[in-house]
Design an enzyme around this catalytic site. Structure first.
Site, PDB file in Angstrom:
ATOM      1  NE  ARG A  99      -2.539  -1.113   3.614  1.00  0.00           N
ATOM      2  CZ  ARG A  99      -1.939  -0.500   4.696  1.00  0.00           C
ATOM      3  NH1 ARG A  99      -1.817   0.842   4.519  1.00  0.00           N
ATOM      4  NH2 ARG A  99      -1.527  -1.117   5.825  1.00  0.00           N
ATOM      5  CE1 TYR A 248       0.220  -5.891  -1.788  1.00  0.00           C
ATOM      6  CE2 TYR A 248      -0.736  -3.865  -1.039  1.00  0.00           C
ATOM      7  CZ  TYR A 248      -0.198  -5.069  -1.035  1.00  0.00           C
ATOM      8  OH  TYR A 248      -0.544  -5.779   0.360  1.00  0.00           O
ATOM      9  CE  LYS A 257      -6.363  -3.204   4.753  1.00  0.00           C
ATOM     10  NZ  LYS A 257      -6.729  -3.857   5.943  1.00  0.00           N
ATOM     11  CG  HIS A 277      -7.665  -2.528  10.241  1.00  0.00           C
ATOM     12  ND1 HIS A 277      -6.379  -2.303  10.346  1.00  0.00           N
ATOM     13  CD2 HIS A 277      -7.801  -3.475   9.315  1.00  0.00           C
ATOM     14  CE1 HIS A 277      -5.638  -3.085   9.679  1.00  0.00           C
ATOM     15  NE2 HIS A 277      -6.229  -3.978   8.997  1.00  0.00           N
ATOM     16  CB  SER A 299      -1.133  -3.841   8.517  1.00  0.00           C
ATOM     17  OG  SER A 299      -2.164  -3.195   8.130  1.00  0.00           O
ATOM     18  CB  CYS A 301      -0.361  -7.136  14.725  1.00  0.00           C
ATOM     19  SG  CYS A 301       0.846  -5.722  14.806  1.00  0.00           S
ATOM     20  CG  ASP A 324      -8.231  -6.517   6.859  1.00  0.00           C
ATOM     21  OD1 ASP A 324      -7.406  -6.494   7.977  1.00  0.00           O
ATOM     22  OD2 ASP A 324      -8.164  -6.110   5.758  1.00  0.00           O
ATOM     23  NE  ARG A 424      -0.470  -8.649   2.035  1.00  0.00           N
ATOM     24  CZ  ARG A 424      -1.171  -7.837   2.899  1.00  0.00           C
ATOM     25  NH1 ARG A 424      -2.288  -8.280   3.141  1.00  0.00           N
ATOM     26  NH2 ARG A 424      -0.699  -6.823   3.426  1.00  0.00           N
ATOM     27  CD  GLU A 551      -0.689 -23.169  24.587  1.00  0.00           C
ATOM     28  OE1 GLU A 551      -1.948 -23.131  25.111  1.00  0.00           O
ATOM     29  OE2 GLU A 551       0.189 -24.266  24.929  1.00  0.00           O
TER      30      GLU A 551
END
Ligand code: OXD
Ligand code: MN
Length: 644
Positions: A99, A248, A257, A277, A299, A301, A324, A424, A551
């Site tokens: 992006r 992209y 987005k 988000h 993003s 994470c 997302d 991706r 976990e």
């Protein structure tokens, strides 16, 4: 049927008599006449501007998709991933891999409506504003004749199940077949959407071009794009998106987005709902009771991993609604109902494997488009994280085409990764083995808890709960996360990413906080509980303290029980944390000492945290932070001062 192609032969600028005749014959053709008036006018205006050789209205059928994929394959612009069923691999140029935040603009009449003005001399990080008049002029220059030699595809699409009261419609015009095939995965595409829009129905107008016109005889490059001229512009007052120069996904799949976050966040504010988000996940306890959770992480994470978690806690089940984006609106029963507006996953490939996310691995075995991953000599794909999952005798072709990548030394591999770090997979959500049975419920699923989180190597505990809604809004507003970029040697910076929306706000962050705060004024609604989680805390040696992945179900269990109202929380400086021995740690190999470290919040670090938040508010939003959020910050400061 709305399937027809090459009905508009070559147009050339300036328009010749022949071109004009052809143009008028297109617009009197029965097929085009069958488009509703609004859509027809939109297409017509942009055909005149972009001057494609032909147009094609997409019906979203499998047959249409196969034809496009085979065309791209024949032209050498996609390769087939033969090991899997109907899977393809695309490779971009090095300049078009992510992006483009710097060239992403919000174009509203008044700047203060959409982008806050920072303090003098401070670079804005909460969005770029452009006047619509200036942007229109620039874009008209860029788009004029940009589709010469190409087909303009007309993509009718729905964000959310077609017909759902929470869904919205869009029409994307694009000259990229890769975009058409990807939009077919990521959205509900085709004729039913045109029926819903009808003659006068509302839709978001999306125009996209790779910005690479072809002259007669030109051969298309493998990845046409125009990096020097990229611009991704949003016109919220006109419900319009225009994206030029990039193929992209984040810049070109305009439903994602651009529409589902930037434009939708404004629609949501105006209409009283939320576009966020956030992933959405259902969890069922061993007694069979189910709750839904939405979670906002920046993003890269681990949203996709949490959305598809395989709980390690016996008897617990997780199901995925989305990975997302969440659109959430209060239902008639007062619960906050969420839909996933997307129909597919556009997930980050590196790091995904059988242990981090077996459900994602199962989702990409068919009907998937991979971008910028490495390929293997046995017809498969490869990326960082799959080292233990490919046979030793296969040879790897790196994403830029370097062959026998496997023969590089470890040091060479660290500078020449096999896949691009932002590579991706794009696959249908219905491929996911744990897709939730209600994932397409037109009324959405009821959300009991909202999680905020990020990569925080220190200071922030594994989990804490907001004391009330205002406190929760403050937690979202002051969210921060470690940069995930590859610029390791610049040091790992902790960046502000409020509500994980920093790159995606469609309107001013101060008004966004007001909107969130206003939800507590609603009558007869049940607000979800708000939590903050941090799976990424490290010890003094830099090792992760918490094992993460499956976990994390232990944390979800505690959250579930808090939603049940169990008395298992106690106050701390930041918020409510688990009372001793209330988290289910059975069979977990994390020492007591590590567990203590995971909840340790040293006073000096908290003081530093508050200083950073204060600086961020002061620099980016001078005098624009809502009072209740400032009061929360003051309350936190006094709690820290009183703590030992
Ligand atoms: C994404 C992102 O692609 O957040 O989902 O960048
Ligand atoms: Mn995202």
């Amino acid at each position: 049927m709305l399937y027809y192609r090459h009905i508009l032969p070559a147009l050339r600028s300036p328009l010749t008599f022949r071109n004009c005749r052809l143009l008028s014959s297109v617009f009197t053709s029965p097929q085009l006449q069958s488009l509703g008036e609004g859509v027809k006018q939109f297409v017509k205006d942009n055909v005149e501007l972009c001057q494609p050789d032909s147009i094609h209205v997409c019906d979203g059928s499998r047959d249409e998709n196969q034809k496009l994929l085979h065309k791209l394959q024949k032209e050498g612009r996609l390769t087939k991933v033969t090991k899997y069923d109907n899977c393809y691999l695309a490779r971009t140029t090095v300049e078009d891999v992510a992006r483009v935040e710097g060239q992403t603009y919000i174009c509203s009449e008044r700047k203060e409506d959409t982008v806050p003005t920072p303090k003098e001399g401070v670079a804005p990080i909460l969005g770029n504003w452009r006047s619509p008049q200036i942007m229109d002029k620039e874009l008209t220059e860029k788009f004029t004749g940009c589709m010469k030699g190409r087909t303009m595809y007309v993509i009718p699409f729905s964000m959310g199940p077609v017909g759902s009261p929470l869904s919205k419609y869009g029409i994307q015009l694009t000259d990229s077949e890769y975009v058409v095939a990807s939009m077919r995965i990521m959205t509900r595409m085709g004729g039913p959407v045109l029926d819903k829009i009808g003659d006068n129905g509302q839709f978001v107008k999306c125009l996209h071009s790779v910005g690479y016109p072809l002259q007669p005889g030109d051969k298309d490059p493998v990845w046409p794009c125009n990096p020097a001229k990229i611009a991704v512009a949003h016109f919220p007052e006109r419900s319009e998106i225009k994206s030029f120069g990039s193929g992209y996904g984040g810049n070109s799949l305009l439903g994602k987005k651009c529409f589902a976050l930037r434009i939708a966040s404004i629609l949501a504010r105006n209409e009283g709902w939320l576009a966020e988000h956030m992933l959405i996940l259902g969890i069922t306890n061993p007694e069979g009771r189910k709750r839904y959770i939405a979670a906002a992480f920046p993003s890269q994470c681990g949203k996709t991993n949490l959305a598809m978690i395989t709980p390690t806690l016996p008897g617990w089940k997780a199901e995925c609604v989305g990975d997302d984006i969440a659109w959430m609106k209060f239902g008639d029963d007062g619960t906050l109902r969420a839909i996933n507006p997307e129909a597919g996953f556009f997930g980050v490939a590196p790091g995904t494997n059988q242990s981090s996310n077996p459900n994602a691995m199962a989702s990409i075995l068919k009907d998937t488009i991979f971008t910028n991953v490495a390929s293997t000599s046995d017809g498969g794909v490869f990326w960082e994280g799959l080292e233990k999952e490919i046979s030793e005798d296969v040879s790897i072709t790196q994403w830029r085409g370097l062959q026998q990548w496997e023969k590089l030394t470890k040091k060479e591999k660290s500078v020449i990764p096999a896949s691009h770090p932002n590579a991706r997979f794009c696959c249908p959500a219905s491929n996911c083995p744990i897709i939730d049975e209600n994932w397409e419920d037109p009324n959405g699923v009821p959300i009991d808890a909202i999680l905020f989180g990020g990569r925080r190597p220190k200071t922030i505990p594994l989990v804490y709960e907001a004391r009330n809604w205002e406190h929760g809004v403050f937690i979202g507003a002051s969210m921060r996360s470690e940069a995930t970029s590859a610029a390791e040697n610049m040091g790992k910076k902790i960046l502000h990413d409020p509500f994980a929306m920093r790159p995606f706000f469609g309107y001013s962050f101060s008004q966004y906080m007001d909107h969130w705060l206003s939800l507590q004024e609603r009558k007869n609604v049940t607000l979800p509980k708000i939590f903050h989680v941090n799976w990424f805390r490290r010890d003094a040696e830099g090792a992760f303290l918490w094992p993460g992945f499956g976990e994390n179900s232990r944390v979800l269990e505690w959250i579930f029980r808090r939603c049940d109202g169990e008395d298992i929380a106690q106050d701390s400086v930041l918020g409510l944390i688990p009372k001793p021995n209330t988290m289910n740690l059975k069979d977990l190999v994390v020492s007591q000492k590590k567990m203590e470290e995971l909840f340790h919040t040293p006073k000096n670090e908290l003081e530093e945290e508050v200083r950073d938040i204060e600086k961020f508010f002061d620099e980016q939003l001078p005098e624009q932070v809502p009072l209740p959020v400032m009061q929360q910050l003051q309350a936190l400061k006094s709690k820290i001062a009183q703590s030992n």
